[in-house]
Scaffold this motif. Structure first.
Motif, PDB file in Angstrom:
ATOM      1  N   VAL A  62      12.052   0.852 -14.414  1.00 55.31           N
ATOM      2  CA  VAL A  62      11.672  -0.559 -14.368  1.00 55.31           C
ATOM      3  C   VAL A  62      12.452  -1.282 -13.277  1.00 55.31           C
ATOM      4  CG1 VAL A  62      11.705  -2.722 -15.656  1.00 55.31           C
ATOM      5  CG2 VAL A  62      10.983  -0.620 -16.784  1.00 55.31           C
ATOM      6  N   GLU A  63      13.734  -0.928 -13.142  1.00 54.59           N
ATOM      7  CA  GLU A  63      14.558  -1.563 -12.111  1.00 54.59           C
ATOM      8  C   GLU A  63      13.972  -1.340 -10.725  1.00 54.59           C
ATOM      9  OE1 GLU A  63      16.837  -1.145 -15.756  1.00 54.59           O
ATOM     10  OE2 GLU A  63      15.710   0.319 -14.560  1.00 54.59           O
ATOM     11  N   GLU A  64      13.477  -0.136 -10.461  1.00 56.44           N
ATOM     12  CA  GLU A  64      12.869   0.146  -9.166  1.00 56.44           C
ATOM     13  C   GLU A  64      11.548  -0.601  -8.993  1.00 56.44           C
ATOM     14  OE1 GLU A  64      12.471   4.219  -8.111  1.00 56.44           O
ATOM     15  OE2 GLU A  64      14.631   4.615  -8.176  1.00 56.44           O
ATOM     16  N   ALA A  65      10.817  -0.785 -10.084  1.00 58.34           N
ATOM     17  CA  ALA A  65       9.556  -1.533 -10.002  1.00 58.34           C
ATOM     18  C   ALA A  65       9.803  -2.992  -9.652  1.00 58.34           C
ATOM     19  CB  ALA A  65       8.790  -1.416 -11.319  1.00 58.34           C
ATOM     20  N   VAL A  66      10.875  -3.567 -10.184  1.00 56.71           N
ATOM     21  CA  VAL A  66      11.241  -4.946  -9.839  1.00 56.71           C
ATOM     22  C   VAL A  66      11.781  -5.003  -8.422  1.00 56.71           C
ATOM     23  CG1 VAL A  66      12.763  -6.873 -10.405  1.00 56.71           C
ATOM     24  CG2 VAL A  66      11.673  -5.570 -12.244  1.00 56.71           C
ATOM     25  N   ALA A  67      12.661  -4.059  -8.091  1.00 58.14           N
ATOM     26  CA  ALA A  67      13.247  -4.046  -6.750  1.00 58.14           C
ATOM     27  C   ALA A  67      12.180  -3.884  -5.680  1.00 58.14           C
ATOM     28  CB  ALA A  67      14.280  -2.925  -6.650  1.00 58.14           C
ATOM     29  N   GLY A  68      11.116  -3.135  -5.988  1.00 59.92           N
ATOM     30  CA  GLY A  68      10.058  -2.916  -5.001  1.00 59.92           C
ATOM     31  C   GLY A  68       9.401  -4.201  -4.555  1.00 59.92           C
ATOM     32  N   VAL A  69       9.035  -5.071  -5.508  1.00 58.98           N
ATOM     33  CA  VAL A  69       8.375  -6.318  -5.120  1.00 58.98           C
ATOM     34  C   VAL A  69       9.357  -7.291  -4.472  1.00 58.98           C
ATOM     35  CG1 VAL A  69       6.417  -6.186  -6.689  1.00 58.98           C
ATOM     36  CG2 VAL A  69       8.559  -7.197  -7.498  1.00 58.98           C
ATOM     37  N   PHE A  70      10.625  -7.235  -4.883  1.00 58.78           N
ATOM     38  CA  PHE A  70      11.610  -8.097  -4.226  1.00 58.78           C
ATOM     39  C   PHE A  70      11.873  -7.643  -2.790  1.00 58.78           C
ATOM     40  CE2 PHE A  70      12.656 -10.279  -8.158  1.00 58.78           C
ATOM     41  CZ  PHE A  70      13.051 -11.520  -7.684  1.00 58.78           C
ATOM     42  N   GLN A  71      11.841  -6.339  -2.547  1.00 58.89           N
ATOM     43  CA  GLN A  71      11.998  -5.861  -1.180  1.00 58.89           C
ATOM     44  C   GLN A  71      10.836  -6.338  -0.317  1.00 58.89           C
ATOM     45  OE1 GLN A  71      11.678  -1.603  -0.544  1.00 58.89           O
ATOM     46  NE2 GLN A  71      13.173  -1.686   1.119  1.00 58.89           N
ATOM     47  N   LEU A  72       9.616  -6.274  -0.863  1.00 63.15           N
ATOM     48  CA  LEU A  72       8.450  -6.711  -0.100  1.00 63.15           C
ATOM     49  C   LEU A  72       8.453  -8.212   0.151  1.00 63.15           C
ATOM     50  CD1 LEU A  72       7.523  -3.821  -0.521  1.00 63.15           C
ATOM     51  CD2 LEU A  72       5.269  -4.700  -1.162  1.00 63.15           C
ATOM     52  N   ILE A  73       8.836  -9.012  -0.864  1.00 61.41           N
ATOM     53  CA  ILE A  73       8.823 -10.459  -0.663  1.00 61.41           C
ATOM     54  C   ILE A  73       9.927 -10.872   0.301  1.00 61.41           C
ATOM     55  CG2 ILE A  73      10.345 -11.344  -2.489  1.00 61.41           C
ATOM     56  CD1 ILE A  73       6.771 -12.555  -1.681  1.00 61.41           C
ATOM     57  N   SER A  74      11.015 -10.115   0.354  1.00 60.69           N
ATOM     58  CA  SER A  74      12.047 -10.384   1.357  1.00 60.69           C
ATOM     59  C   SER A  74      11.519 -10.101   2.762  1.00 60.69           C
ATOM     60  CB  SER A  74      13.290  -9.529   1.082  1.00 60.69           C
ATOM     61  OG  SER A  74      13.893  -9.881  -0.148  1.00 60.69           O
ATOM     62  N   HIS A 126       0.826  -1.210   0.000  1.00 62.92           N
ATOM     63  CA  HIS A 126       0.000   0.000   0.000  1.00 62.92           C
ATOM     64  C   HIS A 126       0.863   1.265   0.000  1.00 62.92           C
ATOM     65  CE1 HIS A 126      -3.511   2.525   0.987  1.00 62.92           C
ATOM     66  NE2 HIS A 126      -2.740   3.122   1.874  1.00 62.92           N
ATOM     67  N   TYR A 127       2.019   1.193   0.636  1.00 58.83           N
ATOM     68  CA  TYR A 127       2.840   2.383   0.812  1.00 58.83           C
ATOM     69  C   TYR A 127       4.036   2.459  -0.139  1.00 58.83           C
ATOM     70  CZ  TYR A 127       0.164   3.366   5.022  1.00 58.83           C
ATOM     71  OH  TYR A 127      -0.851   3.660   5.903  1.00 58.83           O
ATOM     72  N   LEU A 128       4.155   1.541  -1.083  1.00 60.92           N
ATOM     73  CA  LEU A 128       5.278   1.615  -2.014  1.00 60.92           C
ATOM     74  C   LEU A 128       5.188   2.899  -2.848  1.00 60.92           C
ATOM     75  CD1 LEU A 128       6.002  -1.846  -3.718  1.00 60.92           C
ATOM     76  CD2 LEU A 128       7.550  -0.457  -2.341  1.00 60.92           C
ATOM     77  N   PRO A 129       6.255   3.694  -2.894  1.00 56.71           N
ATOM     78  CA  PRO A 129       6.213   4.914  -3.716  1.00 56.71           C
ATOM     79  C   PRO A 129       6.348   4.584  -5.193  1.00 56.71           C
ATOM     80  CG  PRO A 129       8.381   4.646  -2.722  1.00 56.71           C
ATOM     81  CD  PRO A 129       7.513   3.553  -2.148  1.00 56.71           C
TER      82      PRO A 129
END
Length: 313
Positions: free
Chosen positions: A221-233, A213-216
């Motif tokens: 594209v790299e940040e979009a991929v990194a965002g979901v990997f940060q959350l799944i971690s 909900h709070y992901l900026p």
């Protein structure tokens, strides 16, 4: 165990990530399966047979079936554990059958979008044969490059489908309707409780939804991929961390995808690295290829390092 998180609300790329949590390694292998590959449902005497319409990059489990992957149209499909007592697959009824271990592959081979797959949900009957001596409950998450999403759960002998962009998070038991009901106890989803910190399925579900909900908005594209990997971690389970029962189900690997650009990402939790496979770069390949994703030195683009192989399942 496992968790899946879809980010379909940014303006850069539709991205998704999931983790695989289990008591022992599922011995994953990563495959490229081209369009035109003949497949079987590996179910029973009514097993369905088909030829893949789309190519896919997938992760297998114990060499017995496909548990995760994306196809060359940008459809992603993920199988997650659901307690067997919550699951009831359809009884034999004359339809061709597909084993739950082949459900993900069947969907990737035959459909380009979530809407297509949902509209055709009753074409085959999903079965639950013994899987390494076990009965495994499973539910399925699908998403596509346009951001559409669905969760499919075999309940009461029928396929219960939750279809819509709002279904961005999935974990394990209880069933999705109960997970969503529990979510309303927490802020900002209607309640006042802060995000929980345990490793249970319900806590992982809430925590995934909260931080998603709070992901900026990503700037690339790299940040979009990194965002979901940060959350799944954030919802992965460290080695040795016990549930309240004393059972230990650590996260063995994390996979993700940029569905907009058809790139599949993988990282073993035994390694600090992430590598990826580009489906667009495999458009002209007509042979099955594979790579061992447990090689700890794999990093970066590994598309060219896929090796020809005989498909084992």
């Amino acid at each position: 165990m496992c968790t899946r998180i879809l980010w379909n609300s940014n303006d850069v790329a539709t991205t998704v990530a999931r983790c695989m949590d289990w008591a022992v390694s599922d011995e994953p292998e990563l495959w490229f399966v081209p369009a035109g590959t003949s497949r079987s449902g590996n179910a029973d005497e009514a097993s369905h047979r088909w030829t893949s319409t789309y190519g896919s990059v997938v992760t297998s489990m114990w060499g017995l079936g496909t548990v995760d992957g994306i196809n060359d149209r940008g459809l992603g499909v993920h199988a997650l554990y659901l307690d067997p007592e919550d699951v009831a697959f359809p009884e034999p009824d004359g339809r061709p059958s597909v084993a739950n271990a082949m459900w993900v592959q069947y969907l990737l081979d035959n459909y380009a979008t979530v809407a297509e797959a949902v509209a055709d949900i009753d074409r085959v009957r999903i079965t639950s044969p013994t899987f390494r001596g076990m009965q495994l409950g499973v539910h399925i998450a699908l998403e596509d490059a346009g951001g559409d999403s669905a969760i499919i759960e075999p309940l009461g002998g029928e396929m219960v489908v939750h279809h819509g962009r709002e279904y961005t998070v999935m974990a394990n038991s209880p069933t999705l309707d109960k997970q969503l009901e529990n979510l309303t106890r927490f802020r900002p989803f209607g309640g006042e409780l802060p995000p929980p910190g345990d490793i249970t399925s319900q806590d992982r579900f809430v925590r995934s939804a909260y931080f998603l909900h709070y992901l900026p908005e990503p700037e690339s594209v790299e940040e979009a991929v990194a965002g979901v990997f940060q959350l799944i971690s954030n919802v992965s389970v460290p080695y040795g961390a016990p549930y309240s029962t004393g059972d230990v189900y650590p996260t063995w690997w994390r996979a993700g995808a940029d569905l907009t650009h058809r790139i599949y990402y993988f990282g073993s939790t035994r390694s600090p690295n992430i590598f990826w496979i580009s489906l667009d770069d495999l458009a002209d390949v007509r042979e099955v290829r594979k790579i061992d994703p447990r090689i700890l030195t794999l990093v970066g683009d590994q598309t060219a390092d896929l090796q020809p192989a005989a498909l084992l399942y």
